[in-house]
Write a protein that holds these residues in place. Structure first.
Motif, mmCIF file in Angstrom:
data_model
loop_
_atom_site.group_PDB
_atom_site.id
_atom_site.type_symbol
_atom_site.label_atom_id
_atom_site.label_comp_id
_atom_site.label_asym_id
_atom_site.label_seq_id
_atom_site.Cartn_x
_atom_site.Cartn_y
_atom_site.Cartn_z
ATOM 1 N N PHE A 103 0.855 -1.181 0.000
ATOM 2 C CA PHE A 103 0.000 0.000 0.000
ATOM 3 C C PHE A 103 0.892 1.233 0.000
ATOM 4 O O PHE A 103 1.929 1.260 0.674
ATOM 5 N N SER A 104 0.481 2.262 -0.722
ATOM 6 C CA SER A 104 1.276 3.482 -0.785
ATOM 7 C C SER A 104 0.350 4.691 -0.760
ATOM 8 O O SER A 104 -0.641 4.738 -1.486
ATOM 9 N N GLY A 105 0.675 5.664 0.098
ATOM 10 C CA GLY A 105 -0.156 6.856 0.199
ATOM 11 C C GLY A 105 -1.263 6.688 1.225
ATOM 12 O O GLY A 105 -1.270 5.756 2.027
ATOM 13 N N GLY A 106 -2.221 7.601 1.191
ATOM 14 C CA GLY A 106 -3.302 7.590 2.172
ATOM 15 C C GLY A 106 -4.214 6.389 2.013
ATOM 16 O O GLY A 106 -4.400 5.882 0.912
ATOM 17 N N PRO A 107 -4.791 5.915 3.124
ATOM 18 C CA PRO A 107 -5.690 4.756 3.050
ATOM 19 C C PRO A 107 -6.993 5.095 2.347
ATOM 20 O O PRO A 107 -7.433 6.243 2.341
ATOM 21 N N ALA A 108 -7.593 4.078 1.754
ATOM 22 C CA ALA A 108 -8.879 4.243 1.082
ATOM 23 C C ALA A 108 -9.722 3.001 1.323
ATOM 24 O O ALA A 108 -9.185 1.895 1.414
ATOM 25 N N PRO A 109 -11.029 3.150 1.441
ATOM 26 C CA PRO A 109 -11.891 1.978 1.606
ATOM 27 C C PRO A 109 -11.693 1.005 0.445
ATOM 28 O O PRO A 109 -11.603 1.416 -0.707
ATOM 29 N N ILE A 135 5.534 -4.040 4.662
ATOM 30 C CA ILE A 135 5.054 -3.283 5.817
ATOM 31 C C ILE A 135 5.375 -1.794 5.676
ATOM 32 O O ILE A 135 6.474 -1.416 5.268
ATOM 33 N N LEU A 136 4.391 -0.961 6.011
ATOM 34 C CA LEU A 136 4.553 0.496 6.049
ATOM 35 C C LEU A 136 4.931 1.097 4.695
ATOM 36 O O LEU A 136 5.776 1.985 4.596
ATOM 37 N N GLY A 137 4.313 0.591 3.647
ATOM 38 C CA GLY A 137 4.460 1.205 2.340
ATOM 39 C C GLY A 137 5.795 0.944 1.666
ATOM 40 O O GLY A 137 6.470 -0.054 1.945
ATOM 41 N N PRO A 138 6.210 1.847 0.768
ATOM 42 C CA PRO A 138 7.453 1.657 0.013
ATOM 43 C C PRO A 138 8.691 1.468 0.886
ATOM 44 O O PRO A 138 9.657 0.834 0.452
ATOM 45 N N ASP A 139 8.676 1.999 2.112
ATOM 46 C CA ASP A 139 9.803 1.756 3.015
ATOM 47 C C ASP A 139 10.012 0.257 3.227
ATOM 48 O O ASP A 139 11.145 -0.207 3.378
#
Length: 275
Positions: A103-109, A135-139
């Motif tokens: 996941f990357s960026g703000g959460p979305a439903p 975990i924790l996006g692109p990081d």
């Protein structure tokens, strides 16, 4: 002597009705997890295949050609359902794969159901396929922080909002050093594909990663995600490819409901106005 008319807090908490009322897993949550979203018609077929679609034309910026020489001429592809494919397609379809998702960026439903859909389809094709969530996006890609997605984990978050399962982040993979770290992670996990769920910036990242990983035969797939409708892809003639991504409809409905509640509150008492 203990008063028989009183009940201890321990006994109270053991009461089935109290446990049911206080439990984090309530009936509404159980029913929500059990819900099965309707499938697009094409996914009702036993198999699917990608076919080039020549209906869309693009004016490509020269800088994009320079930066993304190996992928910039990729054609738009449509998903076509097949019930009786050739044997070679069946073999590719049922091959064991290793897939990463982030996941990357703000959460979305709807984010968790992207993972659920990927997991369900991949495991149906081959139960030995492995899916890793960064975990924790692109990081998580750059630092090789990933967990294996399991059936029990998917079922815990199925149909639930947010990006809680593997979290998200806003880091960008925008330098040669970060690209090198990401490439090493994908190779060390033996990934066949990397799925990036994000908005316009995240899908730009996905394009550069696709260019970086093409020599390693690692496919990068961008899944458009936004709650503000800023990924409305059109071709040079104005034809729409992505009118609305997941997350937008639910967010718009939630905002509309909040505004409706404020209007009701304001009209109920002339003393207070909420802006």
């Amino acid at each position: 002597m203990k008063d028989k008319g009183l009940i201890s807090i321990e006994d109270l908490l053991e009461n089935p009705e109290v446990k049911k009322a206080a439990d984090n897993i309530n009936q509404e949550l159980i029913e929500r997890r059990k819900y099965v979203p309707p499938k697009c018609g094409v996914f009702k077929s036993a198999y699917t295949v990608l076919k080039d679609n020549d209906d869309f034309k693009f004016s490509i910026h020269r800088e994009a050609r320079k930066q993304l020489p190996d992928i910039i001429n990729n054609k738009v592809q449509s998903i076509v359902g097949l019930d009786f494919p050739e044997e070679s397609l069946k073999q590719r379809y049922s091959k064991k794969y290793t897939i990463g998702i982030v996941f990357s960026g703000g959460p979305a439903p709807g984010g968790h159901n992207v993972i659920a859909g990927l997991y369900d389809a991949a495991k149906k094709a081959n139960s030995e396929t492995k899916i890793f969530g960064f975990i924790l996006g692109p990081d998580g890609i750059m630092e090789n922080e990933a967990i294996e997605i399991t059936g029990s984990l998917v079922d815990s978050y199925r149909n639930l909002g947010g990006f809680t399962m593997i979290k998200t982040g806003r880091a960008k993979i925008d330098t040669k050093e970060k690209m090198a770290l990401s490439r090493e992670t994908c190779k060390s996990l033996g990934l066949d594909a990397l799925v990036i769920v994000g908005g316009d910036d995240s899908n730009t990242n996905a394009a550069f990663l696709a260019q970086e990983l093409i020599q390693d035969r690692i496919q990068v797939i961008g899944v458009p995600k936004t709650i503000d409708g800023d990924i409305q892809v059109r071709d040079a003639e104005g034809k729409v490819l992505c009118a609305m991504s997941f997350g937008f409809h639910t967010a718009a409905r939630a905002f509309a409901n909040a505004i409706s509640n404020l209007c009701t509150d304001s009209s109920s008492d002339v003393k207070y106005w909420h802006i």
